[in-house]
Scaffold this motif. Sequence first.
Motif, PDB file in Angstrom:
ATOM      1  N   MET A   1       0.828  -1.210   0.000  1.00  0.00           N
ATOM      2  CA  MET A   1       0.000   0.000   0.000  1.00  0.00           C
ATOM      3  C   MET A   1       0.863   1.261   0.000  1.00  0.00           C
ATOM      4  N   ARG A   2       1.938   1.228   0.877  1.00  0.00           N
ATOM      5  CA  ARG A   2       2.801   2.413   0.924  1.00  0.00           C
ATOM      6  C   ARG A   2       3.485   2.649  -0.416  1.00  0.00           C
ATOM      7  N   TRP A   3       3.995   1.570  -1.042  1.00  0.00           N
ATOM      8  CA  TRP A   3       4.645   1.703  -2.360  1.00  0.00           C
ATOM      9  C   TRP A   3       3.650   2.193  -3.407  1.00  0.00           C
ATOM     10  N   GLY A   4       2.422   1.722  -3.309  1.00  0.00           N
ATOM     11  CA  GLY A   4       1.403   2.160  -4.253  1.00  0.00           C
ATOM     12  C   GLY A   4       1.108   3.645  -4.130  1.00  0.00           C
ATOM     13  N   ARG A   5       0.991   4.101  -2.847  1.00  0.00           N
ATOM     14  CA  ARG A   5       0.749   5.529  -2.638  1.00  0.00           C
ATOM     15  C   ARG A   5       1.931   6.359  -3.135  1.00  0.00           C
ATOM     16  N   ALA A   6       3.150   5.891  -2.830  1.00  0.00           N
ATOM     17  CA  ALA A   6       4.349   6.616  -3.272  1.00  0.00           C
ATOM     18  C   ALA A   6       4.401   6.722  -4.793  1.00  0.00           C
ATOM     19  N   LEU A   7       4.082   5.630  -5.461  1.00  0.00           N
ATOM     20  CA  LEU A   7       4.083   5.630  -6.923  1.00  0.00           C
ATOM     21  C   LEU A   7       3.037   6.588  -7.468  1.00  0.00           C
ATOM     22  N   THR A   8       1.885   6.632  -6.816  1.00  0.00           N
ATOM     23  CA  THR A   8       0.825   7.543  -7.250  1.00  0.00           C
ATOM     24  C   THR A   8       1.266   8.991  -7.102  1.00  0.00           C
ATOM     25  N   VAL A   9       1.910   9.292  -5.970  1.00  0.00           N
ATOM     26  CA  VAL A   9       2.377  10.661  -5.735  1.00  0.00           C
ATOM     27  C   VAL A   9       3.430  11.055  -6.767  1.00  0.00           C
TER      28      VAL A   9
END
Length: 253
Positions: A1-9
């Motif tokens: 989830m954290r990697w997904g959010r980081a990628l989105t940002v």
Amino acid sequence: MRWGRALTVVTALSAVGALVIGGVQLAAARQAGADVSFGEVFSGLSYPDTAPDTTATYAGPDGGPLKADLYLPKKASGRSPGAAPAIVLAHSGGFHTFDKSDLRGTGRWLADHGVAVVAVDYRLASPGRPTWDKAPQDLVSAVGWVQRNAARYGIDASRVSLGGTSAGGTLALNAAYRLRAGTISPSTPERYREISPTTGIRAGLPRALLVVGDRDRGARPESVTAFDDAYGSLTARTGRQILLGFLTGRRTA
């Protein structure tokens, strides 16, 4: 989830950055008077699939032909009816690579907008073969060729410009400024004009016949209508029949 959010940002920031850069470029284009839009950018990402209207040899230094691709307006515009302004364009490539086909997109676009484009090859440099003093002369030769053939291609001979991209732009500036200063001249037309029999062609001369082989590098096959080969070959026999008919005025079988 954290990697997904980081990628989105990161993706969002990249998109915003791209839009900002695009906006700055668009504003600069508008300020320069260029009528462009984001839509055109996204709809024309690939290189245009187009071909020149014709290709011609404009010079032959060092025994090798230099060719030009011509992109001609469908409806010419100019000072006189049927005449269009033209530009001789030299391609990029660091003075040692690429060729005139690299300019096909620019050539077609300019032609569609009423400017004839003559995209030229010029002598490229290679290890042990510098052409810094030769390539600018090729561009001057190209300008002269365009002016001499202007009527043939619907070009206004009084409005022929010289330009290029990257290395070609450098060569164009070199050639144009030196031409204006009188410190450069074409390398080939004058020399070849002095030794070429075509220089003396004029009305009232006797008829002439030229018979050449297809590997003759001096008189190129595309410039003649007859041929020859080893004495007993079919082509040699044909050539002799042509010669006989020419000399006697009789038709040959």
